[in-house]
Design an enzyme around this catalytic site. Structure first.
Site, mmCIF file in Angstrom:
data_model
loop_
_atom_site.group_PDB
_atom_site.id
_atom_site.type_symbol
_atom_site.label_atom_id
_atom_site.label_comp_id
_atom_site.label_asym_id
_atom_site.label_seq_id
_atom_site.Cartn_x
_atom_site.Cartn_y
_atom_site.Cartn_z
ATOM 1 C CB ALA A 153 45.506 36.542 42.497
ATOM 2 N NE ARG A 154 40.334 33.506 39.100
ATOM 3 C CZ ARG A 154 40.702 32.717 40.017
ATOM 4 N NH1 ARG A 154 42.065 32.350 40.065
ATOM 5 N NH2 ARG A 154 39.788 31.929 40.668
ATOM 6 N N GLY A 155 40.846 39.744 41.286
ATOM 7 C CA GLY A 155 40.373 41.142 41.225
ATOM 8 C C GLY A 155 41.181 42.143 40.605
ATOM 9 N NE ARG A 156 39.359 48.386 38.422
ATOM 10 C CZ ARG A 156 38.606 49.388 38.315
ATOM 11 N NH1 ARG A 156 37.737 49.391 37.220
ATOM 12 N NH2 ARG A 156 38.697 50.599 38.892
ATOM 13 C CG ASP B 206 39.857 35.623 43.141
ATOM 14 O OD1 ASP B 206 39.111 35.614 43.800
ATOM 15 O OD2 ASP B 206 40.244 36.502 42.564
ATOM 16 N N GLY C 2 45.024 44.562 52.729
ATOM 17 C CA GLY C 2 44.425 45.479 52.437
ATOM 18 C C GLY C 2 43.154 45.531 52.295
ATOM 19 C CB THR D 158 37.497 47.878 53.521
ATOM 20 O OG1 THR D 158 36.721 47.080 52.816
ATOM 21 C CG2 THR D 158 38.505 48.623 52.535
ATOM 22 N N PRO E 110 44.716 50.547 55.936
ATOM 23 C CG PRO E 110 44.064 52.462 57.197
ATOM 24 C CD PRO E 110 44.945 51.439 57.258
ATOM 25 C CG HIS F 276 38.436 62.031 45.267
ATOM 26 N ND1 HIS F 276 38.746 62.647 46.393
ATOM 27 C CD2 HIS F 276 39.182 60.865 45.363
ATOM 28 C CE1 HIS F 276 39.730 62.137 47.214
ATOM 29 N NE2 HIS F 276 39.903 60.767 46.350
ATOM 30 C CE LYS G 149 36.151 60.377 48.192
ATOM 31 N NZ LYS G 149 36.139 58.655 48.260
#
Lengths: 248, 248, 248, 248
Positions: free
Chosen positions: B10-13, B35, B77, B79, B105, B134, B138
């Site tokens: 919850a505290r990630g971006r 988190d 979500g 990875t 993904p 992009h 990247k």
């Protein structure tokens, strides 16, 4: 009375479109249509003031020598002009300083403007890429126009002392980043149904600018030829490229 | 009362955007934000019905084992799911057949739809190419999404017994025709200011069809996560990819 | 041997393109070209299996009655089919249940797909608008296709119980926000040089999806007609619209 | 040492982006950040050579009077400059003829270039329309930029003596053909997820030219401000609009 126009190469596909374009334009007067086997002196009889030449490299020089010598202004879309040929035309023109000669590789106004705008915009954007789209029967990739556009961008970037474009790509499939034309990536799409289209994309912080040109059919050069016909008498001497006629 | 939702990571971006998205949605009720260092039992105390997991590969498996065992539906979500991991999740899910687990993904609805439509359209067009755009930071070119899109197109063309794409290119600068992904040219543009954009172009006689997806900021996955939260309870067992949730 | 095809209205502009399309296609065999003054029995002599009808409202019903009665499948692009006419065709078809009849108002595959995809996508996006582009000689604005597309979007939004589109416009010049077609803004652009183009744009948090269809010339209906010819024998009875033939 | 820059309105959202932009730029030196409550004399102490003002109409005039009097060049994005205010600034500037003042309503380089290119292109195309796209919270439609763009096109068409745009529309839903801004149709799209985008489309025989500008986030004015800072010292007196700084 409008400007008296003769069309050389009048029965070719391109010439036919020029003939139709001149016929449909009020301030122009079609007085002669010439093709292989016809006599150039018909232009004199018809009192042509301006000729349009969409013929072939083997006859165009003879046509120009004749017309310049007879004081007829020339708007030329025929290909194959190298430095030598241009020098020759310039010499003929110098002997008839009142005659205007416009030789342009591209009469599609939208394409010529797109290139000019791309060159003006280039120094304000960190990134610039070109994508061109053509029917799948085209033999070369990228198109000459796209290469020319990329070269114009590079020239403007160099003049402004800009560094290379930012690109942190570390893993790439071969070809993914396009062809490198002087530091500008150029991508060529081949697509059934399409005709000829070019997109120039510029990007910098928070924004992008896209200049796109679409040619929908093979008559897209006509409006540029009309601009040439209307202005060639006011621009004596040899002029290469439609740009200066567009006030660019 | 709305669906009771817990957010892990919850505290990630990304997690913060999910938290904001759940908070702003009337029919959802944010009951727990977890988190690193927090106790998963908070989910039980808070009576969470669905969790959203945007954490890291090292903790996600523990999270899923715990949630499935406690009958909490999972929208994931994070990875790093390979075949082994998916098999493990499936085994856990089989022991709690009422629990739904969605692992996707890509939660950007516009991107998922673009890929699905591309696959549906593929067999009706002679030509198909992919262009992705992009930001220049990247690392890979083309993007995983673009490669995946191209593979879907190829699969559809093969199933329909279609021949190779028409392309008479005889002279080409290296890279001009893009990367060849299973017969579909893929072009990668890197442009300052841009975020993430994909264009799939199809062409056949006299026409083209373009499907374009633009992500303007890093919260574009939120609507897809909300679709997941609202529907995961009705889809027991493991489901990979948002597609089936979109009725595609 | 390919499918034996007869073309009705073969000397009209559209019919000529169909004739050329059938001729250029390996698995099809052009056996009869019929126009005003020709005898429909030529179709029997030529053993036509499928006819394509691009004629006029005054003769199409006679053509269909004849062909259905003789067991010939029909692919019909002629306009003017109202409910009564469709009912009449259905009755004829019911007496020859092995015969397939496809009547479609639009054979441009890219346009039909664009509409179908728009309808599928509609319920996932807060905002949806349609922009259509045509040559300036078009009499109606917006085009029938654009109105039809907007109606499909509205239908899908209603079925999903979605609220009106967000729009805080408080000060507006008349017309700026387009025509309101069932709650979907539709904008019509009239542009010299363009042919027929449609863009459907969807937006939600952080992203947009654009589906664009371009018709570059008046033969863009041919691939759709070929799909009809190849499949009509497998779809007995009356079918209205190309959609179901495209697996949509 | 770089150019010494002070930022006024430094703690507003726009000011913060300017501060970050100046900090991240090698040839610029951030020496003062001023906001409500701070003393303008800090600019003197810090030896600021150029100030950037993104404040509010109630304080900007005082800021400019002070800075001009102290020989500090000014780059101003604050709104609310009418003829009276501009005359006042001009008077102040006339007393310090070495000081440059740039007041620009729009610092987004891509938008300023799009407008300038549209004006250059206008006289070569029979048709011209503007489409602008914004988030649905925007209050006015069309945007001021789109109206300004249309006015520029009209001005160029008038100067070239062009007739009205071709448009045979006979049946139209209200609004379909957009808002009529001086004879140029302008269409406003309101789309969740979008930020600020403008497309100018020109068409003539067989071709079209599209100039599109995309703003992806609220920092898109920064590159234009940097152009202002770097060049304002070389352009003494009052200059309104970024155009002349871009060599347009």
């Amino acid at each position: 009375m409008g400007i008296k126009v003769g069309v050389l190469g009048a029965r070719g596909r391109v010439g036919e479109a020029v003939v139709a374009g001149v016929r449909d334009t009020e301030d122009l007067d079609l007085v002669a249509t010439i093709d292989r086997g016809d006599d150039l002196h018909d232009l004199i009889t018809a009192e042509a003031e301006v000729i349009v030449d969409f013929t072939t490299p083997d006859v165009v020089m003879g046509n120009l020598e004749f017309c310049i010598a007879h004081g007829i202004h020339c708007v030329v879309g025929t290909t194959g002009f190298d430095k030598e040929r241009l020098a020759q035309v310039e010499e003929w023109a110098s002997q008839h300083p009142e005659v205007g000669v416009l030789i342009a590789p591209n009469f599609a106004i939208s394409a010529v403007l797109a290139m000019a705008f791309a060159q003006q915009a280039a120094k304000f954007f960190e990134s610039a890429e070109v994508i061109e789209f053509h029917h799948p029967n085209k033999l070369d990739a990228p198109s000459g126009t796209a290469v020319h556009t990329a070269e114009g961008i590079t020239e403007a970037r160099r003049a402004a002392g800009m560094p290379a474009q930012p690109d942190k790509t570390a893993q790439s499939l071969p070809g993914a980043r396009g062809a490198d034309v002087d530091g500008v990536p150029v991508h060529a799409v081949r697509m059934s149904g399409m005709v000829a289209h070019e997109e120039v994309i510029f990007g910098t912080q928070g924004q992008s600018l896209t200049i796109r040109q679409d040619s929908y059919d093979r008559t897209s050069f006509v409006p540029g030829v009309l601009v040439g016909i209307r202005n060639v008498a006011d621009r004596p001497g040899l002029c290469v490229g439609l740009d200066s006629y567009l006030g660019l």
